[in-house]
Write an enzyme that holds these catalytic residues in place. Structure first.
Site, short mmCIF file in Angstrom:
data_model
loop_
_atom_site.label_atom_id
_atom_site.label_comp_id
_atom_site.label_asym_id
_atom_site.label_seq_id
_atom_site.Cartn_x
_atom_site.Cartn_y
_atom_site.Cartn_z
N LYS A 1 -13.43 -51.03 -12.78
CA LYS A 1 -13.86 -50.06 -11.91
C LYS A 1 -14.18 -48.88 -12.68
CE LYS A 1 -10.94 -46.86 -10.45
NZ LYS A 1 -9.66 -45.55 -10.62
N CYS B 1 -5.03 -42.17 5.53
CA CYS B 1 -4.39 -43.82 5.50
C CYS B 1 -4.08 -44.05 4.43
CB CYS B 1 -6.68 -44.62 5.77
SG CYS B 1 -5.98 -46.24 5.86
N CYS C 1 -2.70 -42.76 12.17
CA CYS C 1 -3.31 -43.74 12.76
C CYS C 1 -3.61 -42.20 13.57
CB CYS C 1 -3.03 -44.74 13.31
SG CYS C 1 -2.61 -45.90 11.92
N CYS D 1 -7.15 -40.61 13.69
CA CYS D 1 -7.60 -41.17 12.63
C CYS D 1 -8.91 -41.36 13.78
CB CYS D 1 -7.14 -42.47 11.46
SG CYS D 1 -8.75 -42.82 11.32
N CYS E 1 -10.06 -49.74 14.07
CA CYS E 1 -9.66 -49.84 13.07
C CYS E 1 -8.48 -51.21 13.62
CB CYS E 1 -8.98 -49.00 12.67
SG CYS E 1 -7.25 -49.93 11.15
#
Length: 179
Positions: free
Chosen positions: A87, A157, A164, A167, A175
């Site tokens: 990463k 998130c 949610c 969102c 989602c």
């Protein structure tokens, strides 16, 4: 290297403190010249600071000895440095050399892409997530996806108790996890 298992604000403060502690410049020579106690004190607020102190010293030495004190130009070369995982290598290549060789996948990217159902089968780890995303996500988006999803994961998130209700993806029914 410092950001792993550490919040961004803590990492930013530690980098600033380390820069000051080694004389104002985070050069390879300045890090090599600094003793471990100076580095440890500067980064003591980050997660796993004792181990990271050793990684920083060892990486600086290897950068000087093997890479002319510069950022290596391949994932394999970067991952040969202590404390550097894929990463970090992909993100470093994007920043240092503008090379888009892969997606830097951390816990946020892994969690969120699985929540959003972006994989045919849920992926089990960040490396599996990276390979799957790279198989279909347009290459020109590889450099942006980590930053975008990390920010989303830090503000909306969350791993536990995601927001949610506020969102946009949830309200647009994009989602599956929010349904």
């Amino acid at each position: 290297m410092l950001s792993s298992q550490t919040k961004d604000e803590v990492t930013d403060a530690a980098v600033a403190k380390l820069c000051t502690a080694v004389g104002g410049s985070l050069s390879v020579d300045a890090v090599i010249a600094a003793d471990e106690a100076t580095i440890s004190e500067a980064i003591s607020k980050v997660g796993f600071w004792r181990r990271k102190t050793q990684y920083i010293k060892q990486a600086a030495q290897q950068l000087r000895d093997n890479f002319e004190s510069d950022v290596p130009k391949t994932v394999d070369e970067l991952c040969s440095l202590p404390g550097v995982e894929p990463k970090m290598a992909f993100l470093a290549l994007q920043v240092a050399w503008k090379l888009n060789l892969g997606i830097g996948v951390d816990v946020h990217v892994h969690r969120i892409t699985n929540r959003l159902g972006w994989h045919r089968r849920p992926t089990k780890n960040p490396e599996e997530t990276r390979l799957n995303l790279q198989s279909w996500l347009p290459k020109e988006l590889h450099g942006e996806i980590n930053h975008m999803l990390v920010g989303f994961g830090q503000t909306v998130c969350f791993p536990v108790g995601p927001k949610c209700d506020s969102c946009t993806l949830s309200s647009a029914r994009l989602c599956p996890s929010a349904q």
